[in-house]
Design a protein around this motif. Structure first.
Motif, PDB file in Angstrom:
ATOM      1  N   LYS A  17      57.804  70.954   7.555  1.00 21.85           N
ATOM      2  CA  LYS A  17      57.609  72.632   7.230  1.00 21.85           C
ATOM      3  C   LYS A  17      56.907  73.296   8.945  1.00 21.85           C
ATOM      4  O   LYS A  17      57.605  74.757   8.686  1.00 21.85           O
ATOM      5  CB  LYS A  17      55.686  72.006   7.180  1.00 21.85           C
ATOM      6  CG  LYS A  17      55.773  71.289   5.618  1.00 21.85           C
ATOM      7  CD  LYS A  17      54.937  70.855   5.624  1.00 21.85           C
ATOM      8  CE  LYS A  17      54.463  70.577   3.511  1.00 21.85           C
ATOM      9  NZ  LYS A  17      52.815  70.027   3.245  1.00 21.85           N
ATOM     10  N   ALA A  18      56.927  72.779   9.833  1.00 20.57           N
ATOM     11  CA  ALA A  18      57.137  73.541  10.584  1.00 20.57           C
ATOM     12  C   ALA A  18      58.215  74.615  10.928  1.00 20.57           C
ATOM     13  O   ALA A  18      58.125  75.341  11.436  1.00 20.57           O
ATOM     14  CB  ALA A  18      56.575  73.126  11.847  1.00 20.57           C
ATOM     15  N   ARG A  19      59.650  73.701  11.124  1.00 22.01           N
ATOM     16  CA  ARG A  19      61.648  73.894  11.348  1.00 22.01           C
ATOM     17  C   ARG A  19      61.350  75.168  10.433  1.00 22.01           C
ATOM     18  O   ARG A  19      62.028  76.252   9.942  1.00 22.01           O
ATOM     19  CB  ARG A  19      62.205  72.887  10.724  1.00 22.01           C
ATOM     20  CG  ARG A  19      61.589  71.966  12.505  1.00 22.01           C
ATOM     21  CD  ARG A  19      62.506  70.942  11.637  1.00 22.01           C
ATOM     22  NE  ARG A  19      63.374  70.560  13.331  1.00 22.01           N
ATOM     23  CZ  ARG A  19      64.137  69.082  13.120  1.00 22.01           C
ATOM     24  NH1 ARG A  19      64.334  68.870  12.137  1.00 22.01           N
ATOM     25  NH2 ARG A  19      63.867  68.547  14.524  1.00 22.01           N
ATOM     26  N   GLU A  20      60.847  75.143   9.009  1.00 15.25           N
ATOM     27  CA  GLU A  20      60.782  75.933   7.803  1.00 15.25           C
ATOM     28  C   GLU A  20      60.434  77.252   8.180  1.00 15.25           C
ATOM     29  O   GLU A  20      60.853  78.520   7.959  1.00 15.25           O
ATOM     30  CB  GLU A  20      60.688  75.291   6.563  1.00 15.25           C
ATOM     31  CG  GLU A  20      61.376  74.331   6.130  1.00 15.25           C
ATOM     32  CD  GLU A  20      61.449  73.512   5.172  1.00 15.25           C
ATOM     33  OE1 GLU A  20      59.601  73.664   3.998  1.00 15.25           O
ATOM     34  OE2 GLU A  20      61.140  73.003   4.354  1.00 15.25           O
ATOM     35  N   SER A  21      59.022  76.652   8.722  1.00 14.93           N
ATOM     36  CA  SER A  21      57.815  78.433   8.589  1.00 14.93           C
ATOM     37  C   SER A  21      58.684  78.584  10.219  1.00 14.93           C
ATOM     38  O   SER A  21      58.256  79.938  10.103  1.00 14.93           O
ATOM     39  CB  SER A  21      56.647  77.747   9.359  1.00 14.93           C
ATOM     40  OG  SER A  21      55.926  77.094   8.443  1.00 14.93           O
ATOM     41  N   ALA A  22      59.965  78.007  10.871  1.00 14.72           N
ATOM     42  CA  ALA A  22      59.963  78.761  12.571  1.00 14.72           C
ATOM     43  C   ALA A  22      60.907  79.963  11.958  1.00 14.72           C
ATOM     44  O   ALA A  22      60.890  80.803  12.166  1.00 14.72           O
ATOM     45  CB  ALA A  22      60.125  77.798  13.276  1.00 14.72           C
ATOM     46  N   VAL A  23      61.769  78.807  10.450  1.00 15.08           N
ATOM     47  CA  VAL A  23      63.145  79.602  10.369  1.00 15.08           C
ATOM     48  C   VAL A  23      62.310  80.953   9.842  1.00 15.08           C
ATOM     49  O   VAL A  23      63.300  82.210   9.887  1.00 15.08           O
ATOM     50  CB  VAL A  23      63.784  79.221   9.442  1.00 15.08           C
ATOM     51  CG1 VAL A  23      64.739  79.704   8.774  1.00 15.08           C
ATOM     52  CG2 VAL A  23      64.607  77.510  10.492  1.00 15.08           C
TER      53      VAL A  23
END
Length: 335
Positions: A17-23
């Protein structure tokens, strides 16, 4: 599940989820950057005496200066897109975080503000990729929906201000199946069409629209010693009903409609639960005859004929379809 497995799954979910938010955050910052560049170019152009000539020189000058340092993303063509982006979306706070630059780049091909609003709302609601958005614009989804319902309803559905109340509001005619890879001039059978739809089920679901889920293929119905097989069965959660699709690689006949009517009757009497809406039947055919449909089915029927085509329609073709539909509606009103 033991403790170790549980915590690993939880942490994996947090990381993803953090990676998706960062992208998404990076994509949005890129969108804002391009908007700001477009705004600055537009403001500079307004100061030029001969705006058309000055604007062209300005774009070429900026491209020559920026490309060596920042790469091909700052070509003349892209700089023109940035300027157009600002002019089409002049209020930065209206830019959606769910949309990447690729989404907006495809939206720039559309000039009608109502269509842009529709495609933005549908992209956010359905989490369309940029490629899926491009396909929906290219297949003229907005115009095709106009064949079954009115513009205000289309926009209301997109904004979630209202939900479809009738089957005709969710059925497209024509349906565009260019993703199947079947050639219009080639010979193929209904089983070939069905197999191609199953292989490309994700694309077909996108074409069907909101609220559809796949239930079965070649669903067997046993009636007093005889077996029948329904081509495709879906469920639509917006209408809360089964949707049966029969495939015909030929022009529609009254026999085709009678066959589909039997399947719809079966689902209504055997499969449908008390709280669910009546079953909808769609006869997906190569060519339809509205007069045959009219005189074969009752006046109030949940069965619809929809033509499919294996290529993306041109603007002229869609315009002709819409004009024909308008004439049909006027004829019905005059009857």
């Amino acid at each position: 599940m033991n403790l170790n497995e549980s915590i690993i799954i939880d942490i994996q979910s947090i990381i993803n989820k953090a990676r998706e938010s960062a992208v998404r955050a990076i994509d949005h910052e890129r969108v804002i950057m391009y908007w700001q560049i477009g705004k600055r170019i537009f403001e500079e152009e307004q100061n030029g005496r001969e705006r058309a000539v000055y604007g062209k020189r300005l774009i070429e000058y900026l491209s020559d200066k920026l490309q060596p340092q920042f790469g091909q993303g700052f070509s003349s063509r892209n700089l023109i897109n940035f300027r157009q982006f600002y002019r089409k979306f002049p209020i930065v706070s209206t830019l959606r975080t769910q949309l990447s630059w690729s989404h907006y780049r495809f939206l720039l091909t559309t000039n009608n503000n109502e269509k842009i609003d529709f495609y933005i709302q549908e992209t956010v609601k359905n989490n369309w990729t940029a490629r899926q958005l491009d396909r929906q614009i290219g297949s003229q989804l907005f115009e095709r929906l106009l064949l079954s319902t009115d513009k205000e309803s289309i926009l209301s559905f997109a904004r979630n201000e209202k939900q479809p109340a009738e089957p005709k509001e969710i059925i497209k005619d024509p349906m565009v199946l260019e993703f199947l890879g079947l050639k219009p001039e080639a010979a193929y059978f209904e089983k070939d069409l069905e197999s191609a739809l199953i292989i490309h089920l994700q694309e077909f679901m996108l074409e069907l629209g909101n609220g559809f889920s796949f239930v079965a293929r070649q669903k067997r119905i046993h009636l007093d010693g005889d077996d029948f097989f329904v081509d495709l069965v879906f469920y639509n959660r917006l209408l809360q009903c089964f949707v049966i699709i029969e495939l015909k690689a030929h022009k529609i006949t009254h026999g085709d409609l009678g066959q589909l009517q039997m399947y719809v009757n079966y689902y209504d009497r055997i499969e449908k639960l008390a709280h669910e809406s009546p079953t909808v039947g769609i006869l997906l055919c190569l060519e339809k005859n509205d007069t045959v449909v009219k005189f074969t089915l009752p006046e109030k029927s949940n069965i619809f004929a929809s033509k499919y085509q294996l290529y993306l329609p041109t603007a002229e073709q869609l315009s002709q379809e819409i004009n024909n539909e308008i004439l049909k509606q006027k004829d019905k009103e005059n009857e």
